[in-house]
Scaffold this motif. Structure first.
Motif, mmCIF file in Angstrom:
data_model
loop_
_atom_site.group_PDB
_atom_site.id
_atom_site.type_symbol
_atom_site.label_atom_id
_atom_site.label_comp_id
_atom_site.label_asym_id
_atom_site.label_seq_id
_atom_site.Cartn_x
_atom_site.Cartn_y
_atom_site.Cartn_z
ATOM 1 N N LEU A 306 0.787 -1.192 -0.067
ATOM 2 C CA LEU A 306 0.072 0.299 0.136
ATOM 3 C C LEU A 306 0.927 1.366 0.088
ATOM 4 O O LEU A 306 0.649 2.542 -0.896
ATOM 5 C CB LEU A 306 -0.826 -0.089 1.089
ATOM 6 N N PHE A 307 1.753 1.166 0.976
ATOM 7 C CA PHE A 307 2.745 2.445 0.739
ATOM 8 C C PHE A 307 3.512 2.607 -0.373
ATOM 9 O O PHE A 307 3.675 3.902 -0.900
ATOM 10 C CB PHE A 307 3.881 2.307 2.334
ATOM 11 N N LEU A 308 3.840 1.713 -0.997
ATOM 12 C CA LEU A 308 4.384 1.655 -2.145
ATOM 13 C C LEU A 308 3.814 2.315 -3.405
ATOM 14 O O LEU A 308 4.129 3.113 -4.047
ATOM 15 C CB LEU A 308 5.159 0.312 -2.901
ATOM 16 N N CYS A 309 2.231 1.945 -3.187
ATOM 17 C CA CYS A 309 1.453 2.418 -4.401
ATOM 18 C C CYS A 309 1.122 4.074 -3.929
ATOM 19 O O CYS A 309 1.101 4.906 -4.869
ATOM 20 C CB CYS A 309 -0.025 1.820 -4.056
ATOM 21 N N VAL A 310 1.322 4.538 -2.485
ATOM 22 C CA VAL A 310 1.091 5.614 -2.350
ATOM 23 C C VAL A 310 2.188 6.493 -2.923
ATOM 24 O O VAL A 310 1.967 7.542 -3.440
ATOM 25 C CB VAL A 310 1.067 5.757 -0.727
ATOM 26 N N ILE A 311 3.489 5.959 -2.478
ATOM 27 C CA ILE A 311 4.596 6.676 -3.071
ATOM 28 C C ILE A 311 4.733 6.861 -4.662
ATOM 29 O O ILE A 311 4.996 7.797 -5.008
ATOM 30 C CB ILE A 311 5.842 5.858 -2.704
ATOM 31 N N LEU A 312 4.293 6.008 -5.151
ATOM 32 C CA LEU A 312 4.249 6.007 -6.684
ATOM 33 C C LEU A 312 3.369 6.798 -7.097
ATOM 34 O O LEU A 312 3.569 7.662 -8.116
ATOM 35 C CB LEU A 312 3.953 4.384 -7.499
ATOM 36 N N GLY A 313 2.166 6.796 -6.276
ATOM 37 C CA GLY A 313 1.017 7.915 -6.785
ATOM 38 C C GLY A 313 1.571 9.292 -6.436
ATOM 39 O O GLY A 313 1.428 10.190 -7.472
ATOM 40 N N VAL A 314 2.241 9.497 -5.446
ATOM 41 C CA VAL A 314 2.702 10.946 -5.130
ATOM 42 C C VAL A 314 3.778 11.298 -6.006
ATOM 43 O O VAL A 314 3.872 12.681 -6.317
ATOM 44 C CB VAL A 314 3.145 11.102 -3.631
ATOM 45 N N THR A 315 4.431 10.436 -6.441
ATOM 46 C CA THR A 315 5.806 10.895 -7.491
ATOM 47 C C THR A 315 5.213 10.812 -8.798
ATOM 48 O O THR A 315 6.095 11.434 -9.711
ATOM 49 C CB THR A 315 6.835 9.993 -7.414
ATOM 50 N N SER A 316 3.937 10.494 -9.288
ATOM 51 C CA SER A 316 3.707 10.362 -10.629
ATOM 52 C C SER A 316 2.435 11.414 -11.028
ATOM 53 O O SER A 316 2.083 11.130 -12.091
ATOM 54 C CB SER A 316 3.574 8.732 -10.886
ATOM 55 N N TRP A 317 2.087 12.067 -10.123
ATOM 56 C CA TRP A 317 0.622 12.881 -10.556
ATOM 57 C C TRP A 317 1.108 14.412 -11.228
ATOM 58 O O TRP A 317 0.461 14.580 -12.060
ATOM 59 C CB TRP A 317 -0.102 13.381 -9.322
ATOM 60 N N THR A 318 2.581 14.574 -11.506
ATOM 61 C CA THR A 318 2.799 15.832 -11.843
ATOM 62 C C THR A 318 2.448 15.777 -13.353
ATOM 63 O O THR A 318 2.153 16.754 -13.973
ATOM 64 C CB THR A 318 4.297 16.077 -11.835
ATOM 65 N N GLY A 319 2.921 14.708 -14.260
ATOM 66 C CA GLY A 319 2.541 14.647 -15.617
ATOM 67 C C GLY A 319 1.058 14.912 -15.964
ATOM 68 O O GLY A 319 0.764 15.649 -16.750
ATOM 69 N N LEU A 320 0.098 14.311 -15.496
ATOM 70 C CA LEU A 320 -1.243 14.383 -15.553
ATOM 71 C C LEU A 320 -1.574 15.784 -15.177
ATOM 72 O O LEU A 320 -2.216 16.409 -15.802
ATOM 73 C CB LEU A 320 -2.257 13.344 -14.771
ATOM 74 N N CYS A 321 -1.163 16.245 -14.121
ATOM 75 C CA CYS A 321 -1.437 17.511 -13.719
ATOM 76 C C CYS A 321 -1.290 18.453 -14.601
ATOM 77 O O CYS A 321 -1.824 19.629 -15.061
ATOM 78 C CB CYS A 321 -0.727 17.982 -12.269
ATOM 79 N N ARG A 322 -0.148 18.408 -15.090
ATOM 80 C CA ARG A 322 0.527 19.579 -16.065
ATOM 81 C C ARG A 322 -0.465 19.452 -17.263
ATOM 82 O O ARG A 322 -0.723 20.514 -17.452
ATOM 83 C CB ARG A 322 1.855 19.008 -16.640
ATOM 84 N N LEU A 323 -0.924 18.363 -17.754
ATOM 85 C CA LEU A 323 -1.917 18.395 -18.869
ATOM 86 C C LEU A 323 -3.386 18.944 -18.503
ATOM 87 O O LEU A 323 -3.984 19.680 -19.288
ATOM 88 C CB LEU A 323 -2.020 16.630 -19.273
ATOM 89 N N LEU A 324 -3.685 18.668 -17.454
ATOM 90 C CA LEU A 324 -5.037 18.936 -17.076
ATOM 91 C C LEU A 324 -5.128 20.661 -16.858
ATOM 92 O O LEU A 324 -5.883 21.315 -17.184
ATOM 93 C CB LEU A 324 -5.468 18.471 -15.585
ATOM 94 N N ARG A 325 -3.882 21.121 -16.433
ATOM 95 C CA ARG A 325 -3.736 22.532 -16.241
ATOM 96 C C ARG A 325 -3.887 23.280 -17.483
ATOM 97 O O ARG A 325 -4.461 24.130 -17.597
ATOM 98 C CB ARG A 325 -2.404 22.923 -15.636
ATOM 99 N N ALA A 326 -3.333 22.696 -18.733
ATOM 100 C CA ALA A 326 -3.125 23.316 -20.000
ATOM 101 C C ALA A 326 -4.549 23.331 -20.616
ATOM 102 O O ALA A 326 -5.249 24.171 -20.914
ATOM 103 C CB ALA A 326 -2.421 22.491 -20.752
ATOM 104 N N GLU A 327 -5.182 22.029 -20.377
ATOM 105 C CA GLU A 327 -6.497 21.929 -20.891
ATOM 106 C C GLU A 327 -7.618 22.888 -20.279
ATOM 107 O O GLU A 327 -8.353 23.470 -20.901
ATOM 108 C CB GLU A 327 -7.078 20.539 -20.850
ATOM 109 N N THR A 328 -7.531 23.016 -18.962
ATOM 110 C CA THR A 328 -8.333 24.084 -18.384
ATOM 111 C C THR A 328 -8.172 25.357 -18.449
ATOM 112 O O THR A 328 -8.976 25.982 -18.737
ATOM 113 C CB THR A 328 -8.223 23.838 -16.871
ATOM 114 N N LEU A 329 -6.888 25.724 -18.967
ATOM 115 C CA LEU A 329 -6.618 27.189 -19.376
ATOM 116 C C LEU A 329 -7.362 27.340 -20.453
ATOM 117 O O LEU A 329 -7.971 28.393 -20.928
ATOM 118 C CB LEU A 329 -5.199 27.081 -19.693
ATOM 119 N N LYS A 330 -7.498 26.279 -21.515
ATOM 120 C CA LYS A 330 -8.308 26.589 -22.704
ATOM 121 C C LYS A 330 -9.814 26.611 -22.463
ATOM 122 O O LYS A 330 -10.343 27.553 -22.819
ATOM 123 C CB LYS A 330 -8.006 25.340 -23.761
ATOM 124 N N LEU A 331 -10.179 25.657 -21.749
ATOM 125 C CA LEU A 331 -11.635 25.490 -21.261
ATOM 126 C C LEU A 331 -12.089 26.849 -20.766
ATOM 127 O O LEU A 331 -13.300 27.173 -20.853
ATOM 128 C CB LEU A 331 -12.018 24.177 -20.444
#
Lengths: 447, 324
Positions: A306-331
């Motif tokens: 479980l901790f490993l999943c949490v660690i992987l999650g916390v280290t890997s949200w940045t890519g999606l976050c960047r994409l969503l920010r760009a899309e929201t800026l347009k929307l």
């Protein structure tokens, strides 16, 4: 199945979360069915042959994983999953050490006394593999053939039943381009494989045994759950972070945007393997200093997963976050959002009703792509020594334990091959499915 | 352009500070040095003296942020935060558990890493771009379809499989190359051929797919139609126009990775026994040497930020539309 002892549910932490995820997916499906504009791209996925074949394979894996995620405890105290109970034969029939696939003799020589009382070096018979044969050298191939034929017969019978049901169902509801032939073909292949494997596994170790004599087929099947957990639970951790922060940054701009951008630039500037390694090392220290958190070895291994999943999650949200920010800026400049704002709709409602549903395709594409990357990453992390607990069955652990054995004579290749084959099938299916999802949902490809 | 670069450079400073604070929090706040000592020494029957000795050996026997027992400036400088974190900014990485200076180790181990990573990167880039161009040339044909299936399959294979299969096939069965090892100097090529080949092959799946999608995006643009209307052949259009324009994202995408080549590849180096920074990091992780891991985390972030800066420079050089 239960025998004399009474079984009780004994869910682990990851079980709860996985079933929570299943519930969330079920709710999403129910929601999507009522939205015509969301149903259309899924129809397209449903009409593609590759997509449906991949989906079938994924469903088989998920089925195994879910069976392995219902844990029971007997009054004797052992925690086992439903899958363990289904495979109890494979689980209990352990040999002393390595043996090749379908072998009747061990892969390592032992000193034995022959009829005349001389000591010779020979491979001993296995305790279970082919133990029912009187003269294995002569009988084994015939026995394997008979079992295979029996398995094929059973599989074809089962497949015919399924095929009839599906064809009737299609007659009733209309097909709508559903690739029936490919799906039935895949089902036939799967039924044949399972049928033959089942009959063989009844008397042999189909994929051999590992160093401590455990059946490799059993280990590979048990590893399915670990692979799925890493791929799915990580998503569960990552999604809320990426969605909330990404959409907030794009919509509110100003200092919120600056802060969130700073946060994800900082996090993503550390190479991910190093960040994961550092975090896992710290987790190990914390866990070794708090033995009182775990009441059993299983729960310890489970929490580590479980901790490993949490660690992987916390280290890997940045890519999606960047994409969503760009899309929201347009929307946020889109007419319908302006209209909603002019009509006096509050920001929270705009975000949840107008922005979030319209970035979902990005989320979906990214999640399906991440899944296969995470399954592959598990093996590498286990090799580096920052993966799942060594006692947790996983493809990474299997590869790690077996890779040194290639130097042995005779070469022990089966454990490695089984782990790689299981992992490859899952990742290939996920990649093919992800491609179809992207094809259907990416507006740029809808030319 | 100068002002722009200076602004980017200044923007890097808060990020580095952020990375530094993050590593400090991760290594000293999540677990106290006492916890780390106990975990390192094995939890059973650890005496307080042993913990103290462990901390003294590594310089962890200081307060976190403020040392009340000292005078003047030393109240701030004789702390864990100053000695372990601030010093990272001047690349003073301190000592590993083995007693060796980490900075010396890094200097010694960077060349083998580069000797493996640079050829793998360059050959891989050239090969992937060429293959992608070939597949795009035959797009919407059986070859394209086969190629795509092959690429998805290649992409779905674990990198560990490529390494193990390569070692087994070329190292053990065919005896074409040594399975692992390294020597300094030019003779090293013997040991590098196999890992470079494996690295290049392992990267084909994802790489070619990525470049293929780049090319396909370019091919729908107006200038391509103009080029075709001029009467150019498909190959001329692809190489003369599409490739030239796609070079901008290709090169800038490659530039960001350049500094990271220093770090080498964790699993490649450790499988092939190459004494580079990748295997150094793995050794550090497996020996639970926190000082090494901390140093590599910080170094990795510095190199990544350097890569971002280089990307900005590359953009302004390659693309005349970007003049900020």
């Amino acid at each position: 199945m239960s025998g004399a002892s009474a079984w009780q549910l004994a869910p682990l932490w990851t079980d709860y979360l996985l079933w929570l995820l299943v519930l969330a997916v079920a709710l999403t499906i129910a929601y999507v069915r009522r939205q015509p504009h969301l149903r259309a791209p899924w129809r397209q996925v449903g009409r593609s042959g590759t997509g449906m074949v991949a989906a079938l394979v994924l469903m088989a894996y998920v089925g195994i994983g879910l069976l392995d995620s219902v844990h029971l405890t007997s009054d004797r105290g052992a925690v086992v999953s439903v899958l363990d109970l289904c495979l109890s034969d494979l689980r209990d029939r352990t040999e002393t050490t390595y043996s090749a696939p379908l072998a009747t003799h061990s892969a390592s020589l032992e000193s034995m006394t022959d009829k005349d009382g001389n000591t010779v070096r020979a491979a001993p018979r296995l305790r279970y593999g082919g133990a029912h044969l009187g003269a294995p050298a002569q009988q084994r191939n015939a026995d394997l053939r008979d079992r295979a034929l029996l398995g094929i017969a059973k599989a074809v019978a089962l497949w015919l039943a399924i095929a009839v049901v599906m064809l009737i169902w299609r007659r009733r509801l209309g097909s709508d381009g559903f690739p029936m032939r490919r799906v039935l073909g895949t089902l036939l292949v799967m039924a044949l494989m399972i049928g033959v494997l089942r009959e063989w596994a009844d008397g042999y170790h189909v994929f051999g045994t590992d160093k401590v004599g455990q059946d490799v087929l059993y280990l590979s099947l048990k590893s399915v759950r670990t692979g799925l957990m890493i791929g799915l639970l990580t998503t569960l951790v990552m999604l809320p972070l990426a969605m909330v922060l990404g959409i907030a940054a794009g919509y509110f701009r100003g200092w919120v945007d600056d802060l969130i951008q700073y946060l994800y630039t900082t996090l993503s500037s550390i190479p991910s393997v190093l960040l994961i390694a550092a975090a896992v090392l710290m987790m190990q220290v914390t866990m070794s200093n708090h033995p009182e958190w775990f009441d059993s070895l299983e729960s310890r291994a489970d929490l580590r997963l479980l901790f490993l999943c949490v660690i992987l999650g916390v280290t890997s949200w940045t890519g999606l976050c960047r994409l969503l920010r760009a899309e929201t800026l347009k929307l946020r400049e889109a007419d319908y959002v302006e209209a909603a704002r002019a009509a006096g709709v509050g920001p929270l409602r705009i975000l949840s009703r107008h922005i979030a549903p319209n970035v979902m395709h990005i989320v979906l594409i990214q999640v399906t792509l991440d899944f296969s990357a995470l399954v592959l990453a598990e093996a590498v992390l286990s090799y580096v020594g920052v993966g799942v607990d060594p006692s947790t069955p996983s493809w990474g652990n299997m590869i790690n334990a077996a890779r040194l054995e290639l130097a042995r004579e005779p070469v022990v290749w089966w454990s490695l091959s089984a782990a790689f084959a299981f992992m490859f099938t899952l990742v290939l299916a996920a990649n093919l499915f992800a491609d179809q999802v992207r094809e259907a949902f990416d507006p740029r490809r809808r030319a | 352009m100068g002002a722009y670069l200076i602004r980017r450079l200044l923007y890097a400073i808060p990020i580095l500070i952020g990375v530094n604070l993050l590593t400090f929090a991760l290594f000293f706040l999540v677990n106290s040095p006492d916890d780390m000592a106990r975990a390192h020494l094995g939890n059973k029957r650890v005496t307080a003296e042993a913990v103290e000795a462990w901390k003294r050996e590594r310089g962890y026997n200081r307060p976190l942020l403020y040392n009340a027992g000292r005078d003047g400036i030393e109240r701030v400088t004789d702390t864990l935060f100053f000695t372990k974190s601030i010093r990272l900014f001047v690349f003073d990485f301190g000592q590993a558990d083995s007693g060796r200076a980490i900075a010396d180790d890094i200097r010694q181990r960077a060349p083998p890493s580069l000797a493996l990573a640079v050829p793998t990167f360059v050959i891989g880039l050239l090969l992937n771009v060429t293959l992608a161009l070939g597949i795009v040339l035959f797009r919407a044909s059986v070859l394209d379809w086969l190629g795509q299936i092959g690429l998805v399959a290649l992409m779905s294979v674990s990198s560990l499989f490529y390494i193990i299969a390569g070692q087994y096939l070329f190292g053990k069965l065919m005896r074409l190359a040594p399975i692992s090892g390294y020597v300094d100097g030019w003779e090293a090529w013997r040991f590098l051929v196999l890992p470079i080949a494996v690295g290049v092959i392992a990267g084909i799946g994802a790489g070619v797919r990525w470049y293929r999608s780049l090319f396909l995006e370019e091919i729908g643009k107006d200038y391509v139609r103009t080029a075709r209307a001029k009467g150019l052949g498909e190959a001329q259009v692809l190489v003369g126009h599409v490739l030239r324009n796609a070079l901008i994202p290709i090169l800038t995408g490659a530039v960001v990775l350049l500094p990271l080549l220093f770090l080498g590849s964790l699993i490649m180096e450790s499988f092939f026994g190459i004494p580079g920074l990748g295997s150094y990091t793995i050794e550090g992780i497996q020996a639970q040497d926190f000082a090494i891991v901390r140093a590599m985390v910080f170094l990795g972030a510095v190199l990544y930020i350097l890569g971002l800066l280089l990307t900005d420079i590359a953009y302004t050089l390659v693309d005349p539309r970007v003049r900020l």
